[in-house]
Motif scaffolding. Structure first.
Motif, PDB file in Angstrom:
ATOM      1  N   ILE A  35      29.190 -46.879  18.310  1.00 13.96           N
ATOM      2  CA  ILE A  35      30.122 -46.726  19.173  1.00 13.96           C
ATOM      3  C   ILE A  35      31.439 -47.527  18.518  1.00 13.96           C
ATOM      4  CG2 ILE A  35      31.078 -48.056  21.307  1.00 13.96           C
ATOM      5  CD1 ILE A  35      28.521 -47.754  22.765  1.00 13.96           C
ATOM      6  N   ALA A  36      31.329 -48.511  17.922  1.00 12.77           N
ATOM      7  CA  ALA A  36      32.654 -49.117  17.209  1.00 12.77           C
ATOM      8  C   ALA A  36      32.948 -48.092  16.083  1.00 12.77           C
ATOM      9  CB  ALA A  36      32.194 -50.491  16.663  1.00 12.77           C
ATOM     10  N   ASN A  37      31.970 -47.648  15.367  1.00  7.48           N
ATOM     11  CA  ASN A  37      32.337 -46.642  14.382  1.00  7.48           C
ATOM     12  C   ASN A  37      33.113 -45.349  14.988  1.00  7.48           C
ATOM     13  OD1 ASN A  37      31.576 -44.170  12.280  1.00  7.48           O
ATOM     14  ND2 ASN A  37      32.243 -45.630  11.246  1.00  7.48           N
ATOM     15  N   SER A  38      32.611 -44.863  16.091  1.00  2.00           N
ATOM     16  CA  SER A  38      33.011 -43.651  16.589  1.00  2.00           C
ATOM     17  C   SER A  38      34.655 -43.730  17.019  1.00  2.00           C
ATOM     18  CB  SER A  38      32.119 -43.023  17.740  1.00  2.00           C
ATOM     19  OG  SER A  38      30.897 -42.702  17.319  1.00  2.00           O
ATOM     20  N   TRP A  39      34.836 -44.906  17.653  1.00  4.87           N
ATOM     21  CA  TRP A  39      36.218 -45.182  18.025  1.00  4.87           C
ATOM     22  C   TRP A  39      37.055 -45.217  17.051  1.00  4.87           C
ATOM     23  CZ3 TRP A  39      40.084 -48.475  16.972  1.00  4.87           C
ATOM     24  CH2 TRP A  39      41.123 -48.437  17.672  1.00  4.87           C
ATOM     25  N   GLN A  40      36.638 -45.328  15.651  1.00  9.78           N
ATOM     26  CA  GLN A  40      37.502 -45.160  14.611  1.00  9.78           C
ATOM     27  C   GLN A  40      37.822 -43.660  14.459  1.00  9.78           C
ATOM     28  OE1 GLN A  40      36.130 -48.832  11.955  1.00  9.78           O
ATOM     29  NE2 GLN A  40      35.910 -47.088  11.066  1.00  9.78           N
ATOM     30  N   GLN A  41      36.860 -42.829  14.849  1.00  7.59           N
ATOM     31  CA  GLN A  41      36.840 -41.373  14.576  1.00  7.59           C
ATOM     32  C   GLN A  41      37.745 -40.807  15.682  1.00  7.59           C
ATOM     33  OE1 GLN A  41      35.556 -40.035  11.917  1.00  7.59           O
ATOM     34  NE2 GLN A  41      33.837 -41.659  11.152  1.00  7.59           N
TER      35      GLN A  41
ATOM     36  N   PRO B  60      42.644 -39.744   4.797  1.00  8.18           N
ATOM     37  CA  PRO B  60      43.395 -41.050   4.412  1.00  8.18           C
ATOM     38  C   PRO B  60      43.193 -42.156   5.710  1.00  8.18           C
ATOM     39  CG  PRO B  60      45.187 -39.783   4.831  1.00  8.18           C
ATOM     40  CD  PRO B  60      44.047 -38.768   5.024  1.00  8.18           C
ATOM     41  N   TRP B  61      42.763 -41.702   6.740  1.00 12.08           N
ATOM     42  CA  TRP B  61      42.670 -42.666   7.757  1.00 12.08           C
ATOM     43  C   TRP B  61      41.271 -43.607   7.853  1.00 12.08           C
ATOM     44  CZ3 TRP B  61      47.167 -42.172  10.089  1.00 12.08           C
ATOM     45  CH2 TRP B  61      47.936 -40.976   9.956  1.00 12.08           C
ATOM     46  N   VAL B  62      41.519 -44.860   8.187  1.00 13.72           N
ATOM     47  CA  VAL B  62      40.389 -45.725   8.723  1.00 13.72           C
ATOM     48  C   VAL B  62      40.486 -45.756  10.158  1.00 13.72           C
ATOM     49  CG1 VAL B  62      41.645 -47.833   8.681  1.00 13.72           C
ATOM     50  CG2 VAL B  62      39.345 -47.894   8.339  1.00 13.72           C
ATOM     51  N   VAL B  63      41.434 -45.732  10.912  1.00 11.37           N
ATOM     52  CA  VAL B  63      41.320 -45.326  12.416  1.00 11.37           C
ATOM     53  C   VAL B  63      42.042 -44.058  12.523  1.00 11.37           C
ATOM     54  CG1 VAL B  63      42.110 -46.027  14.615  1.00 11.37           C
ATOM     55  CG2 VAL B  63      41.224 -47.607  13.115  1.00 11.37           C
ATOM     56  N   TYR B  64      41.582 -43.193  12.753  1.00 16.00           N
ATOM     57  CA  TYR B  64      42.037 -41.728  12.749  1.00 16.00           C
ATOM     58  C   TYR B  64      43.276 -41.472  13.467  1.00 16.00           C
ATOM     59  CZ  TYR B  64      41.766 -36.660  11.927  1.00 16.00           C
ATOM     60  OH  TYR B  64      41.916 -35.279  11.367  1.00 16.00           O
ATOM     61  N   GLY B  65      44.235 -41.112  12.814  1.00 16.04           N
ATOM     62  CA  GLY B  65      45.726 -40.783  13.209  1.00 16.04           C
ATOM     63  C   GLY B  65      46.340 -42.086  13.556  1.00 16.04           C
ATOM     64  N   LEU B  66      45.945 -43.075  13.403  1.00 12.76           N
ATOM     65  CA  LEU B  66      46.684 -44.537  13.655  1.00 12.76           C
ATOM     66  C   LEU B  66      46.863 -45.301  12.459  1.00 12.76           C
ATOM     67  CD1 LEU B  66      44.799 -45.353  17.062  1.00 12.76           C
ATOM     68  CD2 LEU B  66      47.039 -44.235  16.912  1.00 12.76           C
ATOM     69  N   LEU B  67      45.659 -45.793  11.822  1.00 10.20           N
ATOM     70  CA  LEU B  67      45.836 -46.601  10.683  1.00 10.20           C
ATOM     71  C   LEU B  67      45.249 -46.041   9.360  1.00 10.20           C
ATOM     72  CD1 LEU B  67      46.398 -49.725   9.743  1.00 10.20           C
ATOM     73  CD2 LEU B  67      44.014 -50.287  10.351  1.00 10.20           C
ATOM     74  N   ARG B  68      46.107 -45.976   8.363  1.00  9.92           N
ATOM     75  CA  ARG B  68      45.725 -45.350   7.330  1.00  9.92           C
ATOM     76  C   ARG B  68      44.792 -46.559   6.400  1.00  9.92           C
ATOM     77  NH1 ARG B  68      48.185 -40.782   5.427  1.00  9.92           N
ATOM     78  NH2 ARG B  68      49.710 -39.994   6.759  1.00  9.92           N
ATOM     79  N   THR B  69      43.895 -46.086   5.613  1.00 14.52           N
ATOM     80  CA  THR B  69      43.153 -46.943   4.620  1.00 14.52           C
ATOM     81  C   THR B  69      44.007 -47.879   3.938  1.00 14.52           C
ATOM     82  OG1 THR B  69      41.271 -45.145   4.855  1.00 14.52           O
ATOM     83  CG2 THR B  69      41.132 -46.945   3.118  1.00 14.52           C
ATOM     84  N   SER B  70      45.018 -47.168   3.269  1.00 15.64           N
ATOM     85  CA  SER B  70      45.663 -47.990   2.382  1.00 15.64           C
ATOM     86  C   SER B  70      46.308 -49.169   3.045  1.00 15.64           C
ATOM     87  CB  SER B  70      46.812 -47.088   1.562  1.00 15.64           C
ATOM     88  OG  SER B  70      47.671 -46.342   2.656  1.00 15.64           O
TER      89      SER B  70
END
Length: 461
Positions: free
Chosen positions: A146-152, A386-396
């Protein structure tokens, strides 16, 4: 020297991949233990009591190593990914708290009864404990997924603050839990775990059969493992399709990378095997024309969004890596279906244990579900970049601001050394338990010897 971002990603990928060897095994073994002990209670056959006790010991070993390797990741959130931790702390905090309360406590609490409760509690209480341990392992996976899917596919939140101080805050807990991808991803992950555990059971059973040891017990555990594996392998087709369906809706760039599809909006082929040249934006290989269009839209002529529809800065960089890992996972899944169906047919014909070549395949096939599970995660996580949280927070942007490349490299080398030692210890202890075999009574040993003499002659050399 590589950048802090690259080294941190490598370090986290390495520690997660190593940890993920163990949870799928414990989840799959939990289900097999419930079946084994359930058969023992229903039939009274001591062979099923013996194999239940045997696999409980191996379950405890896997559970212990899994806990030890999982703790490291929590420290990495604070050391390497402090900005990320601040951003998703409210989301992850609620999910991980639920995992600790409803899953880990349940699993670890009843594990003591599972290990030491034989002859100390009633059969019913012990079986109930087995069920609780199995459910605990599944619930643990549920909250992590669930936690990981929220990032997707983020849902049920709002953003508070600005720039580096921004953070996601839960506004609707259940909307966060049932975000658009959580159910499909959880079902896919759990089925993969059932395959990992059941193939371990079959691998050990096949090994005993080849060595002419514990044949009665080996055949019993193989049949239990096969019953789980057949159903799980076939269900994985459905859950895999459902997972790809959510990707097509919410992460079209990831789906395009999985199939090497570049045209902005055009009919998309499905590749059996192939190679992606990201610089030339070309994919070559053996393909089914319009296959991806059919799977996603039910029509061979339906257009599918390709990578060119996404700005270059927002596309996955390692397109060929995503393509290859995804297709390797699918190929292994098809192989597992073929293997389990072949074994089921031979079992129905009462010829399953008469083929040494097939037993050798099942001994080695223990690696296949593990490989498929790892490859699936690689495709999902690298495809999200390049997203760690898709569309919201970039990995960099999710990195800690104070950590240097030298520090990450040193810790990566240290983790590698420690994990190699842990894995060697795990293999040593696992081999010792398998070599010892199930504990059986003197009467059972005599019966097992007669069983072995009758049946070993039927196994061609």
């Amino acid at each position: 020297m590589p950048s802090v971002e690259i080294l941190s990603r490598i370090q986290f990928a390495f520690t997660v991949a190593f940890h993920y060897i163990y949870p799928p095994l414990s989840i799959g073994l939990g289900l097999c233990l419930v079946i084994m002990e359930g058969i023992y209670l229903k039939t009274g056959l001591l062979v099923y009591r013996d194999i239940t006790r045997f696999w409980i010991k191996i379950f405890a070993l896997i559970f212990g190593i899994g806990v030890a390797t999982g703790i490291v990741m929590e420290f990495e959130f604070g050391t390497n990914w402090a900005t990320y931790s601040h951003y998703v702390g409210d989301i992850f905090g609620s999910a991980l708290a639920a995992e600790g309360i409803f899953a880990f406590a349940l699993e670890s609490g009843f594990l003591g009864i599972l290990l030491f409760g034989w002859n100390r509690v009633s059969k019913g209480v012990h079986f109930f404990s087995t069920i609780m341990v199995a459910l605990g392992s599944i619930f643990s996976a549920l909250w992590i997924v669930i936690a990981n899917s929220w990032q997707q596919t983020p849902a049920g939140f709002k953003i508070e603050g600005h720039d580096l101080g921004a953070r996601a805050v839960v506004t609707d807990f259940w909307e966060m839990v049932f975000n658009p991808s959580s159910v499909d991803r959880f079902s896919h992950v759990i089925i993969g775990a059932f395959l990992a555990g059941s193939f371990l059971v079959m691998s050990v059973g096949a090994w005993y059969i080849l060595k002419g040891r514990y044949l009665k017990h080996a055949q019993a555990m193989f049949k239990v493992g096969l019953s789980v594996a057949v159903v799980a392998a076939l269900m994985q087709l459905f859950t895999g399709h459902r997972s790809a369906d959510y990707v097509s809706k919410y992460q079209p760039a990831k789906l395009a990378a999985m199939e090497g599809h570049y045209d902005s909006l055009a009919v998309a082929d499905m590749y059996i095997v192939g190679w992606v040249d990201n610089k030339k934006e070309q994919t070559t290989g053996i393909k089914i024309p319009g296959g991806l269009s059919f799977l996603t839209h039910g029509s061979f002529s339906a257009p599918v969004q390709g990578l060119r529809a996404t700005p270059p800065a927002d596309r996955p960089g390692a397109v060929n890596f995503v393509f290859q890992t995804y297709h390797a996972m699918v190929a292994i899944g098809i192989t597992l279906i073929g293997l389990t169906l072949l074994a089921l047919i031979l079992l129905w014909k009462k010829q399953l244990f008469n083929h040494r070549w097939l037993m050798w395949i099942f001994v080695l096939a223990v690696l296949l579900p593990q490989m498929a599970n790892q490859l699936g995660w690689y495709a999902a996580e690298v495809g999200r970049q390049p997203w760690v949280v898709y569309g919201l927070l970039r990995t960099s942007d999710a990195l800690s601001k104070k950590v240097t490349a030298d520090q990450v490299l040193f810790s990566l080398i240290l983790f590698t050394f420690v994990y190699v030692l842990l894995f060697a210890l795990f293999l040593f202890l696992l081999n010792r338990k398998i070599s010892h075999g199930p504990d059986v009574t003197e009467e059972e040993e005599t019966d097992s010897e007669h069983f072995s003499k009758r049946n070993i002659a039927n196994i061609p050399s």
